[in-house]
Design a protein around this motif. Structure first.
Motif, PDB file in Angstrom:
ATOM      1  N   TYR A  49      12.059   6.804   5.617  1.00 39.03           N
ATOM      2  CA  TYR A  49      11.145   5.856   5.357  1.00 39.03           C
ATOM      3  C   TYR A  49      11.964   4.537   5.195  1.00 39.03           C
ATOM      4  N   LEU A  50      13.117   4.669   4.533  1.00 40.15           N
ATOM      5  CA  LEU A  50      13.821   3.390   4.510  1.00 40.15           C
ATOM      6  C   LEU A  50      14.452   3.119   5.861  1.00 40.15           C
ATOM      7  N   VAL A  51      14.750   3.846   6.744  1.00 37.75           N
ATOM      8  CA  VAL A  51      14.993   3.546   8.186  1.00 37.75           C
ATOM      9  C   VAL A  51      14.107   2.826   8.841  1.00 37.75           C
ATOM     10  N   ALA A  52      12.939   3.245   8.642  1.00 35.81           N
ATOM     11  CA  ALA A  52      11.764   2.713   9.373  1.00 35.81           C
ATOM     12  C   ALA A  52      11.500   1.312   8.719  1.00 35.81           C
ATOM     13  N   GLU A  85       0.820  -1.194  -0.088  1.00 33.03           N
ATOM     14  CA  GLU A  85       0.139  -0.008  -0.023  1.00 33.03           C
ATOM     15  C   GLU A  85       0.786   1.202   0.005  1.00 33.03           C
ATOM     16  N   ASP A  86       2.175   0.942   0.151  1.00 27.53           N
ATOM     17  CA  ASP A  86       3.035   2.171   0.197  1.00 27.53           C
ATOM     18  C   ASP A  86       3.383   2.711  -1.347  1.00 27.53           C
ATOM     19  N   GLY A  87       2.921   1.863  -2.373  1.00 28.35           N
ATOM     20  CA  GLY A  87       3.082   2.239  -3.610  1.00 28.35           C
ATOM     21  C   GLY A  87       3.048   3.973  -4.144  1.00 28.35           C
ATOM     22  N   PRO A  88       2.115   4.653  -3.644  1.00 29.08           N
ATOM     23  CA  PRO A  88       2.243   5.972  -3.944  1.00 29.08           C
ATOM     24  C   PRO A  88       3.253   6.730  -3.273  1.00 29.08           C
TER      25      PRO A  88
END
Length: 423
Positions: A219-222, A186-189
């Motif tokens: 975002y990548l760190v999360a 769902e993170d596509g957008p």
């Protein structure tokens, strides 16, 4: 302190201490002369770069501009290939031309290894990724990719006009890369936002670009934190466990490679699918032939990759030198235009035409030299499946409004909006 905790602490420290590098003046004026003042983010270049490239190839095969602190643009295949193979005189530590040159200290790893890495570091960094992108590994993803393409077209039922770039092409690589990295589908957008921020904001103020990259890295760190707490069988967990020279990867190596896979893995294929559909929409004879002869698609696909190659890479000159008649300075940018190389008439017959049954086609769409795209098998599979499903489900289509088609103004060129009439 556990190894996982140490990794995340080192990652946070590296992000806090990130170096910006040299900053050049931002120039947004219209291009005055493509040979001496070109800009690869100019609207005219984005809309149709091929006549400009053809003119430069005849008039000034290695163009130059003072924008972005100084950039060279070779347009002949032989020059592009020569630079791509020459790792002694040209560095890959920065592959996106912008108004900020990353510091020398980033070499040999670069910001997004392995594509930003110089030898000898590059060899081992690339080798790490190869198993995930073999033909056999990619083949395992084809069934799910095909089903997803059908689902996207199912959602278009009953409509006369759809945006094939925003509603079809972009979603296919987003889903594939999300699955590979183990990110929420769902993170596509958000992925689309990251792609456009990374590649289409190169002429914005450095502080704005830093803010955009900060959102991506956060975002990548999360995602890394989530994988540390919940390991699973995906590329992110693989990178967290991987070793080079007997040691775990540096945290910024992990983040950089994830950035590469997310940005390059999406935009290149998104652009290739969109450009192929654009051509077929405006060339009904090619569309009808592929519908009638589906076995020709793999050959046609290679021609689409040649004619509409989406990717232009960058290099940095290592030291002052005279090269093929021009005086290059240390840290000058080089734009390696694989699209221009692919349309060089000295390399390809009928170079300016799209010949869907072209038999000899040693194009450079996936790059040349040690940095040839590690994900080429994956990109080919996604492109082939996307076109197969579209032509099967929507054999009749055309441009709804040719003037409404827009193209990305960046080093990855493809349709950003592509309204097609399908009803």
């Amino acid at each position: 302190m556990s190894g996982d905790a140490r990794f995340t602490e080192e990652l946070e420290e590296a992000r806090r201490n990130r170096q910006i590098g040299a900053i050049s003046e931002i120039v947004t004026d219209p291009v005055s002369d493509w040979a001496t003042d070109f800009s690869h983010v100019d609207p005219g270049w984005a809309a149709d770069p091929y006549p400009i490239q053809d003119e430069l190839r005849q008039r000034c095969p290695i163009a130059h501009t003072e924008r972005f602190g100084g950039v060279w643009l070779p347009t002949r295949y032989e020059d592009v290939a020569s630079i791509a193979y020459d790792t002694d005189r040209f560095s890959s530590r920065a592959i996106i031309v912008s108004n900020v040159r990353p510091p020398l200290e980033l070499a040999p790893r670069g910001g997004v290894p392995p594509i930003s890495s110089d030898p000898p570091f590059h060899h081992d960094a690339r080798k790490l990724l190869l198993p995930a992108f073999t033909k056999s590994a990619v083949a395992k993803r084809e069934e799910a990719t095909r089903a997803f393409c059908h689902a996207l077209i199912d959602a278009m039922e009953g409509r006369e006009v759809v945006d094939a770039a925003r509603e079809y092409a972009q979603h296919i690589p987003m889903r594939v890369i999300a699955d590979m990295l183990g990110f929420p589908q769902e993170d596509g957008p958000r992925f689309g936002e990251f792609v456009e921020s990374a590649l289409e904001s190169v002429n914005r103020p450095p502080e704005e670009r830093l803010a955009r990259f900060t959102r991506l890295s956060e975002y990548l760190v999360a995602q890394i934190h989530d994988h540390v707490e919940h390991p699973r069988d995906d590329l992110t967990s693989f990178l967290l466990d991987a070793e080079m020279d007997g040691e775990k990867l540096d945290p910024m190596h992990v983040v950089g490679t994830m950035t590469l896979l997310l940005i390059a893995g999406i935009d290149t294929t998104w652009s290739a699918i969109g450009a192929s559909l654009w051509h077929l929409a405006r060339t009904p004879e090619d569309r009808r032939r592929l519908v009638a002869e589906p076995g020709l698609l793999p050959t046609a696909m290679e021609e689409f990759l040649r004619a509409f190659a989406p990717v232009t890479m960058a290099r940095l000159v290592k030291e002052d030198m005279r090269w093929n008649g021009v005086d290059m300075k240390a840290d000058d940018w080089i734009l390696l235009s694989f699209p221009a190389a692919n349309r060089d008439p000295a390399q390809f017959e009928r170079a300016d035409e799209v010949v869907i049954d072209r038999e000899v086609n040693r194009h450079a769409a996936f790059g040349l030299g040690i940095h040839r795209c590690v994900g080429s098998h994956l990109a080919r599979m996604e492109l082939r499946v996307a076109l197969e499903v579209w032509l099967e489900r929507i054999p009749e289509f055309g441009l709804a409004d040719a003037s409404a088609v827009t193209w990305a103004a960046s080093q990855v060129r493809g349709p950003r909006t592509l309204p097609l009439r399908i009803g």
